[in-house]
Design an enzyme around this catalytic site. Sequence first.
Site, PDB file in Angstrom:
ATOM      1  N   PRO A  79       0.861  -1.147   0.031  1.00 35.68           N
ATOM      2  CA  PRO A  79       0.188   0.006   0.117  1.00 35.68           C
ATOM      3  C   PRO A  79       0.827   1.198  -0.042  1.00 35.68           C
ATOM      4  O   PRO A  79       1.750   1.170   0.723  1.00 35.68           O
ATOM      5  CB  PRO A  79      -0.826  -0.010   1.537  1.00 35.68           C
ATOM      6  CG  PRO A  79      -0.819  -1.604   1.671  1.00 35.68           C
ATOM      7  CD  PRO A  79       0.446  -2.214   1.253  1.00 35.68           C
ATOM      8  N   ASP A  80       0.300   2.275  -0.780  1.00 34.46           N
ATOM      9  CA  ASP A  80       1.081   3.527  -0.890  1.00 34.46           C
ATOM     10  C   ASP A  80       0.398   4.533   0.047  1.00 34.46           C
ATOM     11  O   ASP A  80      -0.434   4.147   0.855  1.00 34.46           O
ATOM     12  CB  ASP A  80       1.411   4.031  -2.251  1.00 34.46           C
ATOM     13  CG  ASP A  80       0.159   4.411  -2.951  1.00 34.46           C
ATOM     14  OD1 ASP A  80      -0.977   4.311  -2.379  1.00 34.46           O
ATOM     15  OD2 ASP A  80      -0.018   4.624  -4.090  1.00 34.46           O
ATOM     16  N   ASN A 153      10.525   5.196   1.980  1.00 35.86           N
ATOM     17  CA  ASN A 153       9.662   4.125   2.599  1.00 35.86           C
ATOM     18  C   ASN A 153      10.245   3.994   4.162  1.00 35.86           C
ATOM     19  O   ASN A 153      11.458   3.932   4.245  1.00 35.86           O
ATOM     20  CB  ASN A 153       9.930   2.741   1.775  1.00 35.86           C
ATOM     21  CG  ASN A 153       9.272   2.965   0.487  1.00 35.86           C
ATOM     22  OD1 ASN A 153       8.501   3.434   0.243  1.00 35.86           O
ATOM     23  ND2 ASN A 153       9.857   2.263  -0.450  1.00 35.86           N
TER      24      ASN A 153
END
Length: 366
Positions: A79-80, A153
């Site tokens: 998921p972004d 990230n």
Amino acid sequence: MSEEVSKRAEEEAETPDLEQGQSDDSSDEGDASGDTEMDFLRSLFSRTLGLSPGDKVLDELTLDGVARYILSGKSAGIPDFRSPGTGLYANLQKYNLPYPEAIFQIDYFKKHPEPFFALARELYPGQFKPTVCHYFMKMLKDKGLLRRCYSQNIDTLERVAGLEGEDLIEAHGTFHTSHCVSCFCRKEYSMDWMKNKIFSEDIPKCDSCGSLVKPDIVFFGDNLPARFFTSMKMDFPRCDLLIIMGTSLQVQPFASLVSRVSNSCPRLLINMEKTGQSEFGMGLFAFGGGMDFDSDKAYRDVAHLSTCDDGCMAFAELLGWKAELEEMVKREHALIDSKDAKKKGKEANQSSRSTEAEPGKTDKTE
């Protein structure tokens, strides 16, 4: 380049410890800076006004063109956050936040840490495997083509895929370490300590002062790691190909990195949509150093619209690396599955022995 010249004073004000005590050659540096700035301005207005278009860096502004650029020797599923409907911010209603970004704001966290740690249980490193794009970056490293990976990230999947600390700038931090949020304490805690707290549903508190303990990920309101600023000044002027993947290019200062490479450096965007393009006025004065995919003056920027994994696999195929990349993904995923199976088996055996050893559970017949 434009951003480096126009923002040099501002950057040094933001990170004064990086350049202090280096004033011996200040007059020479000032003269050189003035010459560089004047050269830049001449180049900027010549190209922007169409008087002298930029030299074509790629023979074709496509993924094939970038692949041929690499092969010519000129270049050294999770998921972004923002995708509508499926992104992380679109699925936070269950945490009753005043607004989605609050879950990553330091002031909100200090008052209401529960939503962040509930989310951390879902996103914690080890819940996902690295995907094709992570292993593509590892392949670039193995082939001697990766100078550095700058990542927003926080899931550490680049590390799981095989990149090491020196290969990475984790601009938004990492779960590898945690610290007490008290500025008077700042005691450090390990990843295992934090993992035990998160999965036991305890709010992590410092055992020295009782304050909250937060993983070393960057919240809104936090400073980026100092290494981000020192490394970008060395890396980007030397970059001969910039690959940008899976980002909205909305969060500063990370988003401005695309403008820090030289004007002759090709830039490849692998993304679900085009982003990073500057408005006319911004482009005219080089604010933001935006991407130019479609204008008549486009000469180095390429947008490949796809998922990161599909884009990297297509790129690998053009480079003749597809079979090698597929084999790497298959092999590394098998290793991860094997380790997980052994770990679960060990935990199951420990649980079984614990149950058998419980006192007071024997049956008696009278």
